[in-house]
Design a protein around this motif. Structure first.
Motif, mmCIF file in Angstrom:
data_model
loop_
_atom_site.group_PDB
_atom_site.id
_atom_site.type_symbol
_atom_site.label_atom_id
_atom_site.label_comp_id
_atom_site.label_asym_id
_atom_site.label_seq_id
_atom_site.Cartn_x
_atom_site.Cartn_y
_atom_site.Cartn_z
ATOM 1 N N HIS A 251 0.795 -1.225 0.000
ATOM 2 C CA HIS A 251 0.000 0.000 0.000
ATOM 3 C C HIS A 251 0.830 1.280 0.000
ATOM 4 N N TYR A 252 2.086 1.183 0.413
ATOM 5 C CA TYR A 252 2.936 2.379 0.517
ATOM 6 C C TYR A 252 4.220 2.186 -0.285
ATOM 7 N N SER A 253 4.103 1.618 -1.468
ATOM 8 C CA SER A 253 5.286 1.323 -2.286
ATOM 9 C C SER A 253 6.029 2.587 -2.696
ATOM 10 N N SER A 254 5.301 3.664 -2.991
ATOM 11 C CA SER A 254 5.996 4.900 -3.389
ATOM 12 C C SER A 254 6.773 5.484 -2.214
ATOM 13 N N GLU A 255 6.242 5.361 -1.007
ATOM 14 C CA GLU A 255 6.947 5.848 0.173
ATOM 15 C C GLU A 255 8.189 4.995 0.447
ATOM 16 N N VAL A 256 8.053 3.675 0.270
ATOM 17 C CA VAL A 256 9.198 2.770 0.481
ATOM 18 C C VAL A 256 10.281 3.071 -0.549
ATOM 19 N N ALA A 257 9.874 3.406 -1.777
ATOM 20 C CA ALA A 257 10.847 3.734 -2.822
ATOM 21 C C ALA A 257 11.628 4.999 -2.485
ATOM 22 N N GLN A 258 11.024 5.886 -1.697
ATOM 23 C CA GLN A 258 11.687 7.142 -1.326
ATOM 24 C C GLN A 258 12.485 7.016 -0.035
ATOM 25 N N ARG A 259 12.595 5.806 0.495
ATOM 26 C CA ARG A 259 13.188 5.598 1.819
ATOM 27 C C ARG A 259 14.573 6.214 1.961
ATOM 28 N N ASP A 260 15.458 5.950 1.012
ATOM 29 C CA ASP A 260 16.836 6.432 1.138
ATOM 30 C C ASP A 260 16.931 7.954 1.061
ATOM 31 N N ALA A 261 16.022 8.584 0.338
ATOM 32 C CA ALA A 261 16.079 10.034 0.160
ATOM 33 C C ALA A 261 15.194 10.791 1.143
ATOM 34 N N ALA A 262 14.481 10.084 2.005
ATOM 35 C CA ALA A 262 13.493 10.733 2.876
ATOM 36 C C ALA A 262 14.121 11.773 3.797
ATOM 37 N N ALA A 263 15.244 11.454 4.408
ATOM 38 C CA ALA A 263 15.878 12.397 5.337
ATOM 39 C C ALA A 263 16.338 13.659 4.609
ATOM 40 N N ILE A 264 16.923 13.485 3.440
ATOM 41 C CA ILE A 264 17.400 14.635 2.668
ATOM 42 C C ILE A 264 16.223 15.490 2.212
ATOM 43 N N ARG A 265 15.171 14.841 1.718
ATOM 44 C CA ARG A 265 13.998 15.585 1.246
ATOM 45 C C ARG A 265 13.326 16.326 2.396
ATOM 46 N N PHE A 266 13.237 15.688 3.571
ATOM 47 C CA PHE A 266 12.619 16.331 4.729
ATOM 48 C C PHE A 266 13.418 17.570 5.141
ATOM 49 N N GLU A 267 14.733 17.434 5.159
ATOM 50 C CA GLU A 267 15.574 18.575 5.524
ATOM 51 C C GLU A 267 15.409 19.715 4.522
ATOM 52 N N MET A 268 15.332 19.389 3.233
ATOM 53 C CA MET A 268 15.171 20.425 2.214
ATOM 54 C C MET A 268 13.813 21.113 2.319
ATOM 55 N N VAL A 269 12.771 20.367 2.663
ATOM 56 C CA VAL A 269 11.441 20.976 2.849
ATOM 57 C C VAL A 269 11.501 21.970 4.012
ATOM 58 N N GLN A 270 12.146 21.570 5.108
ATOM 59 C CA GLN A 270 12.262 22.463 6.258
ATOM 60 C C GLN A 270 13.051 23.718 5.901
ATOM 61 N N LEU A 271 14.179 23.543 5.213
ATOM 62 C CA LEU A 271 14.992 24.698 4.834
ATOM 63 C C LEU A 271 14.235 25.614 3.877
ATOM 64 N N ASN A 272 13.472 25.025 2.961
ATOM 65 C CA ASN A 272 12.694 25.834 2.024
ATOM 66 C C ASN A 272 11.631 26.649 2.763
ATOM 67 N N ARG A 273 10.971 26.034 3.744
ATOM 68 C CA ARG A 273 9.967 26.764 4.523
ATOM 69 C C ARG A 273 10.599 27.905 5.305
ATOM 70 N N LEU A 274 11.772 27.645 5.900
ATOM 71 C CA LEU A 274 12.470 28.713 6.619
ATOM 72 C C LEU A 274 12.879 29.834 5.667
ATOM 73 N N ASN A 275 13.339 29.461 4.480
ATOM 74 C CA ASN A 275 13.756 30.451 3.496
ATOM 75 C C ASN A 275 12.573 31.311 3.056
ATOM 76 N N THR A 276 11.416 30.688 2.861
ATOM 77 C CA THR A 276 10.214 31.439 2.472
ATOM 78 C C THR A 276 9.832 32.438 3.558
ATOM 79 N N LYS A 277 9.851 31.974 4.825
ATOM 80 C CA LYS A 277 9.520 32.866 5.946
ATOM 81 C C LYS A 277 10.545 33.996 6.056
ATOM 82 N N ALA A 278 11.824 33.663 5.857
ATOM 83 C CA ALA A 278 12.868 34.689 5.926
ATOM 84 C C ALA A 278 12.689 35.714 4.813
#
Length: 157
Positions: free
Chosen positions: A65-92
């Motif tokens: 049921h979550y094959s696309s999420e499992v496929a993103q497993r290795d990149a999840a930490a990097i993508r999460f960090e980039m989402v956070q940085l992008n949100r901070l950049n937008t607020k800044a």
């Protein structure tokens, strides 16, 4: 505190499925909430089994049921960090000084982490030589009357 209706959820906030007639458990249904839990588990560095346990399913059900999420497993930490940085950049960019300071702090921390990883890389060890190899090298370095003879001259014709 408001009155929330907790009658249809279990201790962990998951919906309680009413008992049906028939054999086996009901088929798992994909949900955005569980999808986000799986992605967060992978961003945290959990294994597939741990992510499945986090949403209360088996590993085969997670993969089904979550094959696309499992496929993103290795990149999840990097993508999460980039989402956070992008949100901070937008607020800044919108003028938030606190977001700008936090963005600068996180970027500096990431730079220092990368630098420390590159500095702590293990240096290749020199291969140690055995006693025979050391004796052979010492013998080849002898000069004087015990020096091995030079090779004979080659044929002239």
């Amino acid at each position: 505190m408001g009155n929330a209706d907790f009658s249809n959820v279990d201790l962990f906030g998951d919906p309680v499925q009413p008992r049906r007639e028939g054999r086996g458990r009901p088929e798992h249904v994909w949900s955005r909430e569980n999808s986000n839990k799986v992605l967060l588990a992978f961003a945290r560095g959990m294994t597939t089994k741990e992510a499945a346990t986090a949403i209360g399913v088996s590993v085969p059900t997670l993969r089904k049921h979550y094959s696309s999420e499992v496929a993103q497993r290795d990149a999840a930490a990097i993508r999460f960090e980039m989402v956070q940085l992008n949100r901070l950049n937008t607020k800044a960019a919108d003028g938030s000084v606190a977001a700008e300071k936090e963005l600068g702090r996180r970027l500096e921390k990431a730079r220092l982490d990368d630098l420390s990883k590159s500095m702590s890389a293990p240096t290749p060890r020199q291969e140690r030589k055995g006693k025979k190899a050391e004796a052979q090298e010492a013998a080849e370095g002898i000069r004087g009357c015990y020096e091995p003879p030079a090779p004979p001259p080659g044929l002239l014709n």
